[in-house]
Design a protein around this motif. Sequence first.
Motif, PDB file in Angstrom:
ATOM      1  N   GLN A 269     -93.481 -21.246  34.482  1.00 23.84           N
ATOM      2  CA  GLN A 269     -93.559 -22.239  35.539  1.00 23.84           C
ATOM      3  C   GLN A 269     -92.173 -22.463  36.141  1.00 23.84           C
ATOM      4  O   GLN A 269     -91.160 -22.184  35.504  1.00 23.84           O
ATOM      5  CB  GLN A 269     -94.092 -23.564  35.003  1.00 23.84           C
ATOM      6  N   ALA A 270     -92.146 -22.966  37.359  1.00 21.09           N
ATOM      7  CA  ALA A 270     -90.882 -23.256  38.035  1.00 21.09           C
ATOM      8  C   ALA A 270     -91.093 -24.377  39.029  1.00 21.09           C
ATOM      9  O   ALA A 270     -92.220 -24.657  39.464  1.00 21.09           O
ATOM     10  CB  ALA A 270     -90.351 -22.012  38.743  1.00 21.09           C
ATOM     11  N   SER A 271     -89.993 -25.009  39.411  1.00 18.98           N
ATOM     12  CA  SER A 271     -90.025 -26.009  40.469  1.00 18.98           C
ATOM     13  C   SER A 271     -89.882 -25.308  41.817  1.00 18.98           C
ATOM     14  O   SER A 271     -89.028 -24.428  41.970  1.00 18.98           O
ATOM     15  CB  SER A 271     -88.878 -27.008  40.282  1.00 18.98           C
ATOM     16  N   PRO A 272     -90.705 -25.659  42.824  1.00 20.94           N
ATOM     17  CA  PRO A 272     -90.574 -25.018  44.142  1.00 20.94           C
ATOM     18  C   PRO A 272     -89.337 -25.456  44.913  1.00 20.94           C
ATOM     19  O   PRO A 272     -88.968 -24.855  45.912  1.00 20.94           O
ATOM     20  CB  PRO A 272     -91.852 -25.443  44.863  1.00 20.94           C
ATOM     21  N   SER A 284     -89.279 -13.335  43.825  1.00 23.48           N
ATOM     22  CA  SER A 284     -88.206 -12.980  42.891  1.00 23.48           C
ATOM     23  C   SER A 284     -87.911 -14.214  42.059  1.00 23.48           C
ATOM     24  O   SER A 284     -87.762 -15.319  42.600  1.00 23.48           O
ATOM     25  CB  SER A 284     -86.957 -12.538  43.648  1.00 23.48           C
ATOM     26  N   ILE A 285     -87.824 -14.025  40.762  1.00 24.82           N
ATOM     27  CA  ILE A 285     -87.667 -15.130  39.824  1.00 24.82           C
ATOM     28  C   ILE A 285     -86.331 -14.974  39.112  1.00 24.82           C
ATOM     29  O   ILE A 285     -86.008 -13.890  38.629  1.00 24.82           O
ATOM     30  CB  ILE A 285     -88.819 -15.123  38.791  1.00 24.82           C
ATOM     31  N   TYR A 286     -85.557 -16.071  39.048  1.00 24.30           N
ATOM     32  CA  TYR A 286     -84.227 -16.028  38.434  1.00 24.30           C
ATOM     33  C   TYR A 286     -84.069 -17.146  37.410  1.00 24.30           C
ATOM     34  O   TYR A 286     -84.533 -18.273  37.622  1.00 24.30           O
ATOM     35  CB  TYR A 286     -83.136 -16.206  39.492  1.00 24.30           C
ATOM     36  N   TYR A 306     -90.117 -28.156  27.952  1.00 25.93           N
ATOM     37  CA  TYR A 306     -89.755 -26.759  27.761  1.00 25.93           C
ATOM     38  C   TYR A 306     -90.984 -25.860  27.713  1.00 25.93           C
ATOM     39  O   TYR A 306     -92.035 -26.233  27.190  1.00 25.93           O
ATOM     40  CB  TYR A 306     -88.947 -26.579  26.472  1.00 25.93           C
ATOM     41  N   ALA A 307     -90.832 -24.663  28.276  1.00 27.68           N
ATOM     42  CA  ALA A 307     -91.841 -23.621  28.181  1.00 27.68           C
ATOM     43  C   ALA A 307     -91.278 -22.496  27.310  1.00 27.68           C
ATOM     44  O   ALA A 307     -90.056 -22.328  27.223  1.00 27.68           O
ATOM     45  CB  ALA A 307     -92.198 -23.093  29.564  1.00 27.68           C
ATOM     46  N   CYS A 308     -92.154 -21.730  26.672  1.00 26.04           N
ATOM     47  CA  CYS A 308     -91.693 -20.717  25.723  1.00 26.04           C
ATOM     48  C   CYS A 308     -92.499 -19.437  25.858  1.00 26.04           C
ATOM     49  O   CYS A 308     -93.627 -19.432  26.361  1.00 26.04           O
ATOM     50  CB  CYS A 308     -91.799 -21.236  24.288  1.00 26.04           C
ATOM     51  N   ASP A 361     -85.025 -25.084  35.591  1.00 28.77           N
ATOM     52  CA  ASP A 361     -83.901 -24.147  35.650  1.00 28.77           C
ATOM     53  C   ASP A 361     -84.308 -22.784  36.183  1.00 28.77           C
ATOM     54  O   ASP A 361     -83.479 -21.872  36.255  1.00 28.77           O
ATOM     55  CB  ASP A 361     -83.283 -23.984  34.253  1.00 28.77           C
ATOM     56  N   VAL A 362     -85.574 -22.619  36.555  1.00 29.46           N
ATOM     57  CA  VAL A 362     -86.065 -21.358  37.093  1.00 29.46           C
ATOM     58  C   VAL A 362     -86.028 -21.427  38.618  1.00 29.46           C
ATOM     59  O   VAL A 362     -86.552 -22.367  39.213  1.00 29.46           O
ATOM     60  CB  VAL A 362     -87.504 -21.067  36.615  1.00 29.46           C
TER      61      VAL A 362
END
Length: 370
Positions: A269-272, A284-286, A306-308, A361-362
Amino acid sequence: MAKTYDVELHSIRKTFGSNVVVDNFDLQIEQGECISFLGPSGCGKTTTLNMIAGFLDPDQGELIIKGKRMNGVAANKRDLGMVFQTYSLFPHMTVANNVAYGLKLRKVPKAEIQSRVRRVLELVKLPHVADRYPKQLSGGQRQRIAIARALVTEPSLLLLDEPLSNLDAKLREELRDELKRLHQETGVTTIFVTHDQEEALYLSDRIVVLDHGKVEQIGTPWDIYNEPASEFVHTFIGKSNRMQGKVTGIQGTRLALSAGDAGGAFELQASPRGSSFAAGQRVSIYIRPEKLMLAPDGESASGSRYACAQGRVRQLSFLGAFVECEVAVGSESLTVRVQSAAQQGRLETGQAVTVCWNPDDVFVFPGKER
């Protein structure tokens, strides 16, 4: 009351033939700031510095220094100090005479010249080399003398064109510390050109990131590193894990993502971050190595944020205070940076581990459609 600036660039443009080197450059620099122009070779940073110095004229736009329009004003009329990549010291003159040269051109009285030369040599911590010649100095000493020569005229603006690039790693670090100290002590407004991101992050109040003549982002070192405005800024500043993936859905305020090949994809998951994405869109994911955490297989980082994912250590590289771990997660290989002391004896090649991260952080940027 309107805010005043030491330097203002308004819609500056410079071309060489059909090549646009600087395009629509806007910047305001406050008194006492240290600003870095950062970017790869050919991005326009030195050309912009040369326009501020008066060695080049912009084709379009307006350049203002201390409230005065400087388009067409000669370099020697701009009250600037400049330090070049090469030391540019006169080999036949002593250090004291090299430093005094600009004062003599300005017809400063002899007693004042001696006083100011002595004071500025003390400032760069080299009063004992006043009677030596440049060939008798080390590279680091020569560059400090070049800085002293620029400062002795008490300029309103100090321009530094990659002054550390010809020094070895240890000298670069020492002189970088020296530049930071000098800026704090003198308070002179400074523009620093570099392609070295570490120098820019260390020295600057703000950084201007350039690419192909265009400003990608202007911000504090913290903003540039932690909140990059574009994919270029993220990849140019610091080290990052890059993965290709796609958006699988929107879950509240989170993007659901799938990274890697179909046979070895893993979900994250990530924040937009205010950008719009659609389900199925390629991205693209960083995520930076220091933002990842490792735990023994079966464990996870504490806290629901947190995700794992499960992985396996492929390689370990000892870097002094840190260990860089290459970890296979699905079809991806992630670099994880952990503190050496915290992981002493806990990691080995082939070990199964859990990789954890905070979705905030993604970073996600639109990818190219296949």
